[in-house]
Design a protein around this motif. Sequence first.
Motif, mmCIF file in Angstrom:
data_model
loop_
_atom_site.group_PDB
_atom_site.id
_atom_site.type_symbol
_atom_site.label_atom_id
_atom_site.label_comp_id
_atom_site.label_asym_id
_atom_site.label_seq_id
_atom_site.Cartn_x
_atom_site.Cartn_y
_atom_site.Cartn_z
ATOM 1 N N TYR A 1 0.762 -1.280 0.096
ATOM 2 C CA TYR A 1 0.124 0.112 -0.017
ATOM 3 C C TYR A 1 0.909 1.217 0.037
ATOM 4 O O TYR A 1 1.965 1.403 0.187
ATOM 5 N N PHE B 1 1.029 3.673 2.196
ATOM 6 C CA PHE B 1 1.435 3.513 3.586
ATOM 7 C C PHE B 1 2.171 2.166 3.792
ATOM 8 O O PHE B 1 1.357 1.276 3.627
ATOM 9 N N HIS B 2 3.239 2.080 4.422
ATOM 10 C CA HIS B 2 3.971 0.646 4.444
ATOM 11 C C HIS B 2 3.281 -0.209 5.491
ATOM 12 O O HIS B 2 3.338 -1.351 5.213
ATOM 13 N N HIS B 3 2.480 0.311 6.416
ATOM 14 C CA HIS B 3 1.828 -0.759 7.427
ATOM 15 C C HIS B 3 2.835 -1.553 8.124
ATOM 16 O O HIS B 3 2.274 -2.620 8.348
ATOM 17 N N ASN C 1 9.726 -8.126 10.671
ATOM 18 C CA ASN C 1 8.554 -7.763 9.958
ATOM 19 C C ASN C 1 8.311 -8.776 8.886
ATOM 20 O O ASN C 1 6.966 -8.941 8.598
ATOM 21 N N ALA D 1 8.453 -3.076 3.103
ATOM 22 C CA ALA D 1 7.055 -3.684 2.854
ATOM 23 C C ALA D 1 6.801 -4.502 1.482
ATOM 24 O O ALA D 1 6.153 -5.537 1.691
#
Length: 227
Positions: A94, A96-98, A108, A156
């Motif tokens: 996305y 924004f990396h979240h 992660n 991400a």
Amino acid sequence: MAARTVLKLSGVERHYGQGETTLSILKGADFELRSGEIVALVAPSGTGKSTLLHLAGLLEHPDGGEVFVGGHPCNGLPDDDRTAIRRSEIGFVYQFHHLLPEFTALENIMMPQLIAGLGEKEARERASQLLDYMRIGHRADHRPAELSGGEQQRVAIARAVANAPRILLADEPTGNLDPETASYVFDALEALVKQSGLAALIATHNHELAARMDRRVTIDGGKVVDF
């Protein structure tokens, strides 16, 4: 050998109720995505880019037509089966990396692999390889707040492909980045796609990046068309 179709939308319809009226976003839309190609989805806001990505990623059900992943129709599947396909076949990135702020870059990327049942040693090795491939192996032990925007987005992307999906869906993945960093992130993504045979559909407003992709499509009158 010809690249195989890994994602197909056939006659897809999507409508939303708006008061007493119906808003038709997709009207019999057709689209195919083949292994090893990157396709840019370029269209004005409000024309259905996110809707198309949600349908392709099995996050929404179409009101008509069919979505095929790996040649298999998915609309009639139970939610558990659709979730399993998303987990194993589809990666999401996305704008924004979240990333999870309390975990390191390495952790992660390990997370989706551990959830899928991979052992910790194997997950760590795979995560480390992906970070090296994205040229940020030296940042493995840093948390998201300690990474630049470009580094966060590369983590991400690595997380999205950690379980070796066949399809990558990205919604404005470079939208928050300056032009130079966006180009660098796209270079890493493109190399990953070409080496792995992944198929990527990327929604973007960045026309320079779109021009570097294999194909460009837009949404016009509820249809997906090449341009």
